[in-house]
Motif scaffolding. Sequence first.
Motif, short mmCIF file in Angstrom:
data_model
loop_
_atom_site.label_atom_id
_atom_site.label_comp_id
_atom_site.label_asym_id
_atom_site.label_seq_id
_atom_site.Cartn_x
_atom_site.Cartn_y
_atom_site.Cartn_z
N SER A 10 0.83 -1.20 0.00
CA SER A 10 0.00 0.00 0.00
C SER A 10 0.87 1.25 0.00
CB SER A 10 -0.95 0.01 1.19
OG SER A 10 -0.23 0.08 2.39
N PHE A 11 2.02 1.19 0.65
CA PHE A 11 2.92 2.34 0.67
C PHE A 11 3.47 2.61 -0.73
CE2 PHE A 11 7.04 4.41 1.27
CZ PHE A 11 6.61 5.52 2.00
N ALA A 12 3.81 1.56 -1.46
CA ALA A 12 4.38 1.73 -2.80
C ALA A 12 3.35 2.29 -3.77
CB ALA A 12 4.91 0.40 -3.32
N GLU A 13 2.06 2.07 -3.49
CA GLU A 13 1.02 2.60 -4.37
C GLU A 13 0.83 4.10 -4.18
OE1 GLU A 13 -2.29 0.16 -3.37
OE2 GLU A 13 -1.50 -1.57 -4.44
N MET A 14 1.25 4.64 -3.04
CA MET A 14 1.12 6.07 -2.80
C MET A 14 2.14 6.82 -3.66
SD MET A 14 1.03 6.17 1.27
CE MET A 14 -0.44 6.06 2.19
N ARG A 15 1.83 8.05 -3.95
CA ARG A 15 2.77 8.88 -4.68
C ARG A 15 3.65 9.61 -3.68
NH1 ARG A 15 0.41 13.07 -7.42
NH2 ARG A 15 2.48 13.39 -8.26
N ALA A 16 4.92 9.73 -3.97
CA ALA A 16 5.84 10.43 -3.09
C ALA A 16 5.42 11.88 -2.91
CB ALA A 16 7.25 10.35 -3.64
N ALA A 17 4.83 12.49 -3.93
CA ALA A 17 4.41 13.89 -3.82
C ALA A 17 3.34 14.06 -2.76
CB ALA A 17 3.89 14.37 -5.17
N ASP A 73 9.10 -9.36 -2.41
CA ASP A 73 9.31 -8.64 -3.65
C ASP A 73 10.33 -7.55 -3.34
OD1 ASP A 73 9.26 -7.12 -5.93
OD2 ASP A 73 7.07 -7.09 -6.10
N TRP A 74 11.59 -7.85 -3.53
CA TRP A 74 12.66 -6.95 -3.11
C TRP A 74 12.65 -5.66 -3.93
CZ3 TRP A 74 12.85 -8.91 1.18
CH2 TRP A 74 12.96 -10.27 1.40
N LYS A 75 12.18 -5.72 -5.16
CA LYS A 75 12.07 -4.50 -5.97
C LYS A 75 11.08 -3.54 -5.30
CE LYS A 75 11.22 -2.93 -10.69
NZ LYS A 75 10.97 -3.35 -12.07
N LEU A 76 10.01 -4.10 -4.76
CA LEU A 76 9.01 -3.28 -4.07
C LEU A 76 9.59 -2.68 -2.79
CD1 LEU A 76 6.10 -2.35 -4.28
CD2 LEU A 76 5.42 -4.39 -3.03
N TRP A 77 10.39 -3.46 -2.08
CA TRP A 77 11.04 -2.94 -0.86
C TRP A 77 11.93 -1.75 -1.22
CZ3 TRP A 77 12.00 -5.14 4.29
CH2 TRP A 77 11.06 -6.10 4.65
N ILE A 78 12.75 -1.93 -2.25
CA ILE A 78 13.67 -0.85 -2.66
C ILE A 78 12.86 0.37 -3.10
CG2 ILE A 78 15.42 -0.20 -4.36
CD1 ILE A 78 16.33 -3.19 -4.28
N ALA A 79 11.79 0.13 -3.85
CA ALA A 79 10.94 1.24 -4.30
C ALA A 79 10.34 1.99 -3.12
CB ALA A 79 9.84 0.71 -5.22
N SER A 80 9.89 1.26 -2.10
CA SER A 80 9.29 1.94 -0.94
C SER A 80 10.31 2.78 -0.20
CB SER A 80 8.63 0.93 -0.01
OG SER A 80 9.59 0.10 0.61
N VAL A 81 11.55 2.31 -0.11
CA VAL A 81 12.59 3.10 0.56
C VAL A 81 12.91 4.34 -0.27
CG1 VAL A 81 15.01 3.09 1.26
CG2 VAL A 81 13.56 1.15 1.82
N LEU A 82 12.97 4.20 -1.59
CA LEU A 82 13.22 5.37 -2.44
C LEU A 82 12.09 6.39 -2.33
CD1 LEU A 82 14.67 3.51 -5.55
CD2 LEU A 82 15.92 5.09 -4.06
N LEU A 83 10.86 5.91 -2.23
CA LEU A 83 9.73 6.82 -2.02
C LEU A 83 9.87 7.58 -0.71
CD1 LEU A 83 6.74 4.62 -3.25
CD2 LEU A 83 7.52 6.75 -4.27
N MET A 84 10.31 6.87 0.32
CA MET A 84 10.51 7.52 1.63
C MET A 84 11.57 8.60 1.54
SD MET A 84 10.20 4.43 4.46
CE MET A 84 11.92 4.38 4.61
N GLU A 85 12.53 8.45 0.64
CA GLU A 85 13.61 9.43 0.51
C GLU A 85 13.26 10.54 -0.48
OE1 GLU A 85 16.10 9.78 2.42
OE2 GLU A 85 15.69 7.95 3.52
N GLY A 86 12.01 10.60 -0.94
CA GLY A 86 11.57 11.72 -1.74
C GLY A 86 11.66 11.51 -3.24
N PHE A 87 11.86 10.29 -3.69
CA PHE A 87 11.89 10.03 -5.12
C PHE A 87 10.47 9.77 -5.63
CE2 PHE A 87 16.27 9.13 -4.05
CZ PHE A 87 16.96 9.61 -5.15
N GLU A 88 10.25 10.09 -6.86
CA GLU A 88 8.99 9.77 -7.53
C GLU A 88 9.34 8.91 -8.74
OE1 GLU A 88 6.89 12.88 -9.82
OE2 GLU A 88 5.19 12.35 -8.53
N PHE A 89 8.49 7.92 -9.01
CA PHE A 89 8.77 7.03 -10.13
C PHE A 89 8.12 7.57 -11.39
CE2 PHE A 89 9.98 4.43 -6.67
CZ PHE A 89 10.95 3.58 -7.18
N ASP A 90 8.92 7.67 -12.43
CA ASP A 90 8.47 8.15 -13.73
C ASP A 90 8.87 7.09 -14.76
OD1 ASP A 90 7.52 9.66 -15.80
OD2 ASP A 90 9.17 11.11 -15.79
#
Length: 189
Positions: A83-90, A171-188
Motif C-alpha cells: 500500500s505504501f508503494a502505491e502512494m505517490r511520493a508527492a 518482492d525486493w524491488k518493491l522494498w527498494i521502491a518503498s525506501v526510495l519513495l521515503m527518501e523523496g523520489f517519484e517514479f516516472d
Amino acid sequence: MEDEDSGRKKKSDRSRSDRRRRGKMKEDLYALRSLVPYMSKMDKASIAGDAASYLQELQTQAENLKAEIASIRRSLVYEDAYSFAEMRAADLYPSLLTHKIYKMDVVQLDKREYCAQLVSSNGQGAATSIFKALHTLSLAGFDIPSFHMAVSQRNYFLTFPFIVTMDDEGDWKLWIASVLLMEGFEFDV
C-alpha cells in the motif's frame, strides 16, 4: 624391593593426579555455580542440572530476540510495503520531492543474491537521498557490499549487488521502491 617401590611411586603419582583432577573439577563446578543466577541445591548433580536448565532458557530467549530483531528490521521499511508503494511520493513529501526514478530493475543472481540497477535524476540532493536509501536498506536486512554510481549531465546510474539476510521471501524491488519513495523520489517509469 624395587618393584614394590616402583608400584608405590606409580600409586602415589596416580593419587596426586586424581587429586589435581578432582580439585580442577571442583574449581570448575564453583565457576559454573557462580554463572547460574539460581541454584536449587549445592550438590554436583543439582549444579549441572540447574546450569543445563539455565542454558535452555538462554537459548529460548536468544531465539525470541532474533525473531524480534527480524520483525523490527521488516517494520523499518514498512509493514505494508504494497500500500505504501502505491502512494505517490508527492502526496507524502511534497516539499522534498525533487528527484525522479526513470528506470529500476532487480535481477536475481543466486538464491539470496540480487543486483539492482536504477536511473534517477541528478537534481540537488539526489545523491544524498540515494545514499540514505542504501543505508536504510542495509538496516532492513539487505547486505550491500558495494555499489557503482555513474553521473551524466542529467542522470545518476546506480548499480548495487545485495544479499537478502532476512528469512522472508519478498518482492525486493518493491522494498527498494518503498525506501526510495521515503527518501523523496517519484517514479516516472
